[in-house]
Design an enzyme around this catalytic site. Structure first.
Site, PDB file in Angstrom:
ATOM      1  N   ARG A   1       0.519   9.974   0.194  1.00 30.10           N
ATOM      2  CA  ARG A   1       1.304  10.974   0.971  1.00 30.10           C
ATOM      3  C   ARG A   1       2.184  11.627   0.453  1.00 30.10           C
ATOM      4  O   ARG A   1       2.274  13.413   1.322  1.00 30.10           O
ATOM      5  CB  ARG A   1       1.441  11.351   2.280  1.00 30.10           C
ATOM      6  CG  ARG A   1      -0.286  10.170   2.999  1.00 30.10           C
ATOM      7  CD  ARG A   1       0.478   9.249   4.533  1.00 30.10           C
ATOM      8  NE  ARG A   1      -0.847   8.951   5.114  1.00 30.10           N
ATOM      9  CZ  ARG A   1      -1.271   8.180   5.861  1.00 30.10           C
ATOM     10  NH1 ARG A   1       0.014   7.874   6.940  1.00 30.10           N
ATOM     11  NH2 ARG A   1      -1.854   7.314   6.198  1.00 30.10           N
ATOM     12  N   LYS A  59     -10.742  -1.212   7.582  1.00 26.26           N
ATOM     13  CA  LYS A  59      -9.836  -0.783   7.783  1.00 26.26           C
ATOM     14  C   LYS A  59     -10.192  -0.564   8.729  1.00 26.26           C
ATOM     15  O   LYS A  59     -10.818   0.316   8.761  1.00 26.26           O
ATOM     16  CB  LYS A  59      -9.071  -0.023   7.032  1.00 26.26           C
ATOM     17  CG  LYS A  59      -8.001   0.649   7.927  1.00 26.26           C
ATOM     18  CD  LYS A  59      -6.712   1.989   6.559  1.00 26.26           C
ATOM     19  CE  LYS A  59      -6.260   2.833   7.268  1.00 26.26           C
ATOM     20  NZ  LYS A  59      -4.571   3.010   6.291  1.00 26.26           N
ATOM     21  N   GLU A  66       0.986  -1.161  -0.030  1.00 26.70           N
ATOM     22  CA  GLU A  66       0.345  -0.057  -0.091  1.00 26.70           C
ATOM     23  C   GLU A  66       0.857   1.052  -0.260  1.00 26.70           C
ATOM     24  O   GLU A  66       1.649   1.383   1.221  1.00 26.70           O
ATOM     25  CB  GLU A  66      -1.139  -0.063   1.130  1.00 26.70           C
ATOM     26  CG  GLU A  66      -1.762   1.235   1.666  1.00 26.70           C
ATOM     27  CD  GLU A  66      -2.281   1.244   2.369  1.00 26.70           C
ATOM     28  OE1 GLU A  66      -2.893   0.326   3.138  1.00 26.70           O
ATOM     29  OE2 GLU A  66      -2.688   2.450   3.575  1.00 26.70           O
TER      30      GLU A  66
HETATM   31  C1  3PG Z   1      -1.985   3.694   7.829  1.00 23.64           C
HETATM   32  O1  3PG Z   1      -2.256   5.209   7.081  1.00 23.64           O
HETATM   33  O2  3PG Z   1      -2.740   3.231   8.008  1.00 23.64           O
HETATM   34  C2  3PG Z   1      -1.782   4.366   9.404  1.00 23.64           C
HETATM   35  O3  3PG Z   1      -0.633   5.743   9.405  1.00 23.64           O
HETATM   36  C3  3PG Z   1      -0.408   3.587   9.755  1.00 23.64           C
HETATM   37  O4  3PG Z   1      -0.595   3.626  10.580  1.00 23.64           O
HETATM   38  P1  3PG Z   1       1.168   3.105  11.587  1.00 23.64           P
HETATM   39  O5  3PG Z   1       1.860   4.196  10.521  1.00 23.64           O
HETATM   40  O6  3PG Z   1       1.151   3.658  13.210  1.00 23.64           O
HETATM   41  O7  3PG Z   1       1.453   1.876  11.330  1.00 23.64           O
END
Ligand code: 3PG
Length: 206
Positions: free
Chosen positions: A38, A121, A34
């Site tokens: 960003r 999710k 994924e």
């Molecule tokens: C996402 O976008 O799914 C999260 O920012 C990932 O979360 P993490 O950085 O805490 O693993």
């Protein structure tokens, strides 16, 4: 969501690193990648990563229809969103691409079910109450399956995967910030790929 137990959530600053990072992840056994929208490099990273044999590259942080179409044009094979809006939901469903929207409460799930969605999710997983919260929120929705993401680590992933409603988890811990350490990425991917889900076997396929 059934291809591998962990989906690496990737924030790629430099598209030149995308191909080696994807190769390192796939070599470690994680094929589903994924790429979050960003960074300016994200769409190029999606294009690059698709060149890796066996990879299944999707877009995350898809916030609206513009993001959706940009991601699909770049070749994204699945779409992940931090939440679920009516406009994005309808457009994503219409596109035919697998769509994994974020939910954090029963109302979110019900809105998704109204649209015909059953896979979500759970975000932000730890901040939204962790395993106890997902267990409680998901209890009325036997048909719903989840990919918890947000604050999960290799240490906690197995506990999440033990929930019958959890098909996989997502997380950014697999690929650290800064110049990629490819050997470390492959090692982290291997550790993720080795996570088992014995606690929920046997389970019916939806
Ligand atoms: C996402 O976008 O799914 C999260 O920012 C990932 O979360 P993490 O950085 O805490 O693993």
């Amino acid at each position: 969501m059934r291809t591998s137990p962990v989906i690496p959530v990737l924030v790629i600053d430099d598209a030149a690193t995308a191909l080696p990072i994807a190769r390192a992840l796939v070599a470690g056994g994680l094929k589903v990648l994924e790429v979050t929208l960003r960074t300016k490099a994200a769409l190029d990273a999606i294009r690059e990563m698709q060149r890796v044999d066996g990879s299944i590259v999707g877009a995350g942080t898809v916030l609206n229809e513009t993001d959706l179409h940009a991601a699909l044009d770049a070749g994204a094979e699945f779409i992940v969103a931090p939440g679920l809006t009516e406009t994005l939901g309808r457009a994503a469903i219409k596109s035919g691409a697998p769509f994994l929207p974020g939910i954090a409460n029963a109302g979110d799930i019900m809105r998704g079910l109204d649209m015909g969605l059953t896979h979500f999710k759970f975000f932000p997983a730890e901040a939204a109450g962790g395993i106890a919260a997902l267990r409680a929120i998901s209890a009325p929705f036997g048909m719903a399956k989840f990919c918890p993401t947000g604050g999960i680590t290799l240490t906690t992933a197995a506990d999440w995967l033990a929930l019958p409603s959890v098909l996989c988890v997502g997380g950014s811990w697999i690929v650290g910030k800064g110049p990629p350490d490819l050997a470390a990425i492959t090692a982290a991917a291997r550790a993720c790929a080795a996570l088992t889900r014995q606690a929920r076997e046997p389970r019916a396929e939806p």
